[in-house]
Design a protein around this motif. Structure first.
Motif, PDB file in Angstrom:
ATOM      1  N   TYR A  66     -70.507  -0.326  21.251  1.00  0.00           N
ATOM      2  CA  TYR A  66     -71.513  -0.600  22.271  1.00  0.00           C
ATOM      3  C   TYR A  66     -71.852   0.703  22.994  1.00  0.00           C
ATOM      4  O   TYR A  66     -71.057   1.632  23.047  1.00  0.00           O
ATOM      5  N   ARG A  67     -73.025   0.694  23.603  1.00  0.00           N
ATOM      6  CA  ARG A  67     -73.334   1.732  24.576  1.00  0.00           C
ATOM      7  C   ARG A  67     -73.638   1.057  25.908  1.00  0.00           C
ATOM      8  O   ARG A  67     -74.147  -0.081  25.954  1.00  0.00           O
ATOM      9  N   GLN A  68     -73.293   1.758  26.967  1.00  0.00           N
ATOM     10  CA  GLN A  68     -73.507   1.219  28.309  1.00  0.00           C
ATOM     11  C   GLN A  68     -74.359   2.185  29.102  1.00  0.00           C
ATOM     12  O   GLN A  68     -74.005   3.357  29.264  1.00  0.00           O
ATOM     13  N   LEU A 108     -74.181  -3.675  28.599  1.00  0.00           N
ATOM     14  CA  LEU A 108     -73.584  -3.316  27.318  1.00  0.00           C
ATOM     15  C   LEU A 108     -74.489  -3.780  26.185  1.00  0.00           C
ATOM     16  O   LEU A 108     -74.849  -4.956  26.118  1.00  0.00           O
ATOM     17  N   GLN A 148     -64.940  -4.433  35.085  1.00  0.00           N
ATOM     18  CA  GLN A 148     -64.880  -3.030  34.701  1.00  0.00           C
ATOM     19  C   GLN A 148     -64.627  -2.168  35.928  1.00  0.00           C
ATOM     20  O   GLN A 148     -65.400  -2.191  36.892  1.00  0.00           O
TER      21      GLN A 148
END
Lengths: 115, 113
Positions: free
Chosen positions: A35-37, A43, B37
């Protein structure tokens, strides 16, 4: 903690250079994900793997390729990095018991900056 | 594509207060997940929900899987400073090879001492 490591944890590179990020797991799980955030996007799935040499595209796969030659390693490659690929990259793994308890666990992330 | 809606983008509460977060979707999911997170870290799974109507607790956290299977909420009771972080909801539609998660954009929680 799920046994997932990512390397490198931080990288700065220049536009046009190739970059490879590594995800390593010690859980022997079948499924692995990249994934990229990014701010404002959450995400987003790049590519995923459902077994050795078996991979498929996610929603933002353009400019990325992946390889999985061993169960424990899933590599993400940017063939020619661009500034739009500056992001935080997360790897995730998922077990395969065939039940709904198969959920994804994430690695610590790699912060990539493309200048 | 499928989208999960989380709002507001940020929440500010006083230490000791309870807080509730919602996640809604136009699509049905078979599993709902809540992740947290911390800065510089990867998302950590807090609670997983597998059945419509299910209510599950994990310490001060309580989450419910909506009856319509299109929504879920997460409650945090008696908040403490370490509750600060980004809270993501995620939905999963299947358990097979093509099972993927759809994520909300997250809610950033701030707790004032």
């Amino acid at each position: 903690d799920a046994g997932i490591t990512q390397s490198p944890r931080h990288k700065v590179t220049e536009t046009g250079t190739p970059v490879t990020l590594r995800c390593h797991q010690t859980e022997n799980h079948r499924y692995m994900y990249w994934y990229r955030q990014d701010p404002g996007h959450g995400l987003r799935l790049i590519h995923y793997s459902y077994g050795v040499k078996d991979t498929d595209k996610g929603e933002v796969s353009d400019g990325y390729s992946v390889s999985r030659s061993k169960t424990e390693d899933f590599l993400l490659t940017l063939e020619s990095a661009t500034s739009s690929q500056t992001s935080v990259y997360f790897c995730a793994i998922r077990s395969n018991t065939g039940t709904s308890t198969d959920t994804q666990y994430f690695g610590p992330g790699t912060r990539l900056t493309v200048l | 594509g499928q989208q999960l809606n989380q709002s507001p983008q940020s929440m500010f509460i006083q230490e000791g207060e309870d807080v509730s977060m919602n996640c809604t979707s136009s699509s049905i999911f078979n599993t709902w997940l809540w992740y947290k997170q911390d800065p510089g870290e990867g998302p950590v799974l807090l609670i997983a929900l597998y059945k419509a109507g299910e209510l599950t607790s994990n310490g001060r956290l309580t989450a419910q899987f909506g009856i319509t299977r299109k929504d879920s909420f997460l409650n945090i009771s008696a908040s403490i400073p370490s509750d600060v972080g980004i809270y993501f909801c995620a939905g999963q539609t299947s358990v097979g090879a093509n099972s993927k998660l759809t994520f909300g954009k997250g809610i950033t929680l701030s707790v004032r001492p």
